[in-house]
Design an enzyme around this catalytic site. Structure first.
Site, PDB file in Angstrom:
ATOM      1  CD  GLU A  41       7.633 -23.081  55.892  1.00 45.06           C
ATOM      2  OE1 GLU A  41       8.086 -24.236  55.857  1.00 45.06           O
ATOM      3  OE2 GLU A  41       7.170 -22.561  56.935  1.00 45.06           O
ATOM      4  CD  GLU A  46      11.479 -21.369  59.416  1.00 43.75           C
ATOM      5  OE1 GLU A  46      10.313 -21.348  59.011  1.00 43.75           O
ATOM      6  OE2 GLU A  46      12.453 -21.022  58.702  1.00 43.75           O
TER       7      GLU A  46
END
Length: 250
Positions: free
Chosen positions: A102, A124
């Site tokens: 990210e 995730e």
């Protein structure tokens, strides 16, 4: 660090360079400092060592009061990187996973090594959670909805060549040369007219989140500012004189 007109931010928590709340604050402060320095034309973000750019969230801090504030702080810092007035390059020297991916996606360019163990992704889902630092928003904008959903719903990790093929990264570097290649690219960008660079970044980043008509208005304003600058005069003069322009950001 500063190397002439290039600022370098290094996540220095090897081997995995995880990001806790204090580290996120430090990243934001470093970005602020470099973006306010008129001498800096480009920023590079990288990780210490050759194993990792960043493994993302520091799981050792999970459950602490500070960790609960991380999503909001991550959004703030990463928006600051993407929405700033100077280009930011991620030099991905190892794996960039979760929050590390990210962070890389918040940068305008991503140069990634093809070294063994260097992968990028948002895994995730395998922990029963979701990307929380704008991964669900930036990944589809970079590679399209279907590919982004595939990556996030399967937790798929990509090597550099595969990431390049779908547009997730900008360039593949040889093992150990991600930072070197990033510096070479930064030197090229640093030669460009700062006001024009700022106007292009602003028009593209803001325009993509606006209507086409609103994007045109942003473009017109940027064109006016850049076109009336001393750098525009220098650029045209240098072109007519068949020499390299020297831009000063004026």
């Amino acid at each position: 660090e500063r190397e002439e007109n290039i600022g370098i931010i290094t996540l220095n928590r090897p081997p995995a360079n995880p990001i806790s709340y204090p580290v996120m604050v430090e990243i934001g402060n470093a970005v602020d400092e470099l973006q306010k320095d008129n001498k800096i034309r480009v920023i590079i973000i990288t990780g210490a060592g050759e194993k990792a750019f960043s493994a993302g969230f520091d799981v050792k801090t999970a459950g602490t009061p500070e960790s609960a504030q991380l999503p909001a702080k991550g959004h703030e810092v990463f928006n600051k990187i993407e929405g700033g007035s100077i280009p930011v390059i991620a030099a991905i020297n190892g794996f960039a996973l979760g929050g590390g991916c990210e962070l890389a996606m918040a940068c305008h360019f991503r140069i990634m090594t093809e070294a063994e163990g260097a992968v990028i992704g948002l895994p995730e889902i395998n922990l029963g959670i979701i990307p929380g630092w704008a991964g669900t928003q930036r990944l589809p904008r970079l590679i399209g909805k279907a590919k982004a959903l595939e990556m996030m719903l399967t937790g798929k990790r990509l090597r550099a060549t595969d990431a390049l093929n779908i547009g997730l990264i900008t360039k593949v570097a040889k093992p150990g040369e991600a930072l070197k290649d990033a510096k070479e690219f930064a030197k090229e960008l640093a030669k460009k007219a700062p006001l024009a660079v700022k106007a292009i970044l602003n028009a593209v980043i803001r325009g993509l989140d606006s209507s086409f008509e609103q994007g045109l208005k942003i473009e017109i304003e940027g064109s006016r500012i850049a076109g009336q600058s001393k750098d525009a005069v220098e650029g045209i003069t240098a072109f007519l004189q068949k020499r390299e322009p020297v831009f000063k950001g004026e």
